[in-house]
Design an enzyme around this catalytic site. Structure first.
Site, mmCIF file in Angstrom:
data_model
loop_
_atom_site.group_PDB
_atom_site.id
_atom_site.type_symbol
_atom_site.label_atom_id
_atom_site.label_comp_id
_atom_site.label_asym_id
_atom_site.label_seq_id
_atom_site.Cartn_x
_atom_site.Cartn_y
_atom_site.Cartn_z
ATOM 1 C CE1 TYR A 33 0.267 1.916 4.297
ATOM 2 C CE2 TYR A 33 1.141 -0.317 4.411
ATOM 3 C CZ TYR A 33 1.009 0.951 4.948
ATOM 4 O OH TYR A 33 1.623 1.255 6.140
ATOM 5 C CE LYS A 143 3.078 3.335 3.279
ATOM 6 N NZ LYS A 143 3.649 3.590 4.612
ATOM 7 C CD GLU A 176 10.428 1.953 9.831
ATOM 8 O OE1 GLU A 176 10.334 2.929 9.084
ATOM 9 O OE2 GLU A 176 10.248 0.779 9.436
ATOM 10 C CG LEU A 200 8.360 2.895 4.261
ATOM 11 C CD1 LEU A 200 8.111 1.725 3.316
ATOM 12 C CD2 LEU A 200 7.053 3.531 4.699
#
Length: 279
Positions: A33, A143, A176, A200
């Site tokens: 996505y 993702k 992250e 990401l």
């Protein structure tokens, strides 16, 4: 329309939409996505998001049902149907439809789109962070829809009265956040984790780095640890809808507050970039 959904050519309010039980998302979460903000009916950084979307699909051998240009035109067409132009625009592809089988089905992916009213966080209030081990797999640069570790980390933050969860790997290397990228400022320099397979490559992250270079703020894309995060002059969190947030608490301890002028300069420049692009 107040909300809008799309599935393989069908449009409708989100609560009216349905999908086949044999869509592989139901059995495997098999898809990728992307998403980003829209203001004044203008989708921000759309080309960057679509490029990343197609790259994620390509890394998993998912056959896209549209071209980049066709998707861009479809998203813009859907945006124009909404009652407000301030939106969150989300899109995903799932590998296809078929009886449950780990082996890929033949054919093109299923395309989903979701639009809902939303606005970008101006970042004028500091946020609170907590930490937790990063238990995700080793394809975080893709993702994907496999977000259970991030869901659990986000829930942990909520229960702790925090806004986000910082993830770290063995050796206390910071990767992250549950649904954001994070960075530190130390001695006037931005330090951010490199775009390897553990994070990401965020669009907000890319805009932050470009803005730092524009403002002549040094940037180091190198791994850093939790200890370095606690000792940082500032901790920043970025995403497509949170352009530049600053943290003042980490695991209940005060952090940051040592480079306020630099943070405000960055935040205001990024907000202006967004406002100008969506004027």
């Amino acid at each position: 329309m107040k909300t809008l959904g799309y599935y393989n050519g069908k449009f409708g309010e989100l609560e009216e939409m349905s999908i086949p039980m044999n869509d592989r998302v139901c059995w495997f979460g098999d898809g990728v996505y992307d998403a980003g903000p829209c203001r004044n009916y203008k989708i921000f950084a759309i080309d960057e998001h679509i490029d990343r979307f197609f790259n994620s699909a390509g890394l998993l051998d998912i056959e896209m049902p549209v071209t980049k240009q066709e998707l861009k035109e479809l998203l813009q067409e859907m945006v124009q149907k909404m009652d407000t132009g301030d939106l969150f625009v989300y899109y995903q592809v799932t590998r296809g439809t078929g009886i449950r089988n780990h082996v890929f089905p033949e054919g093109k992916a299923n395309l989903w789109i979701m639009l809902k009213p939303d606005t970008v966080d101006a970042g004028d209030k500091p946020i609170k962070l907590i930490t937790t081990p990063d238990t995700r797999f080793f394809h975080c640069n893709i993702k994907t829809l496999n977000l259970i570790p991030s869901v659990m980390a986000a829930e942990k933050a909520k229960k702790a009265g925090a806004d986000e969860t910082v993830l770290y790997r063995p050796g206390k290397r910071v990767t992250e956040c549950a649904h954001s990228n994070c960075h530190i400022i130390k001695d006037g320099k931005l330090i951010t984790a490199p775009t390897d397979n553990l994070i990401l490559p965020g669009i907000g992250r890319a805009h932050l780095i470009r803005m730092c270079k524009k403002l002549e703020i040094p940037v180091s894309e190198t791994p850093y640890t939790l200890e370095e995060m606690f000792a940082a002059d500032e901790i920043l969190v970025t995403s497509s809808s949170k352009l530049c947030l600053c943290a003042d608490e980490l695991d209940g301890k005060p952090v940051g507050g040592k480079a306020t002028e630099l943070v405000n300069k960055l935040r205001q420049a990024l907000l202006k970039e967004y406002m100008d692009a969506t004027e």
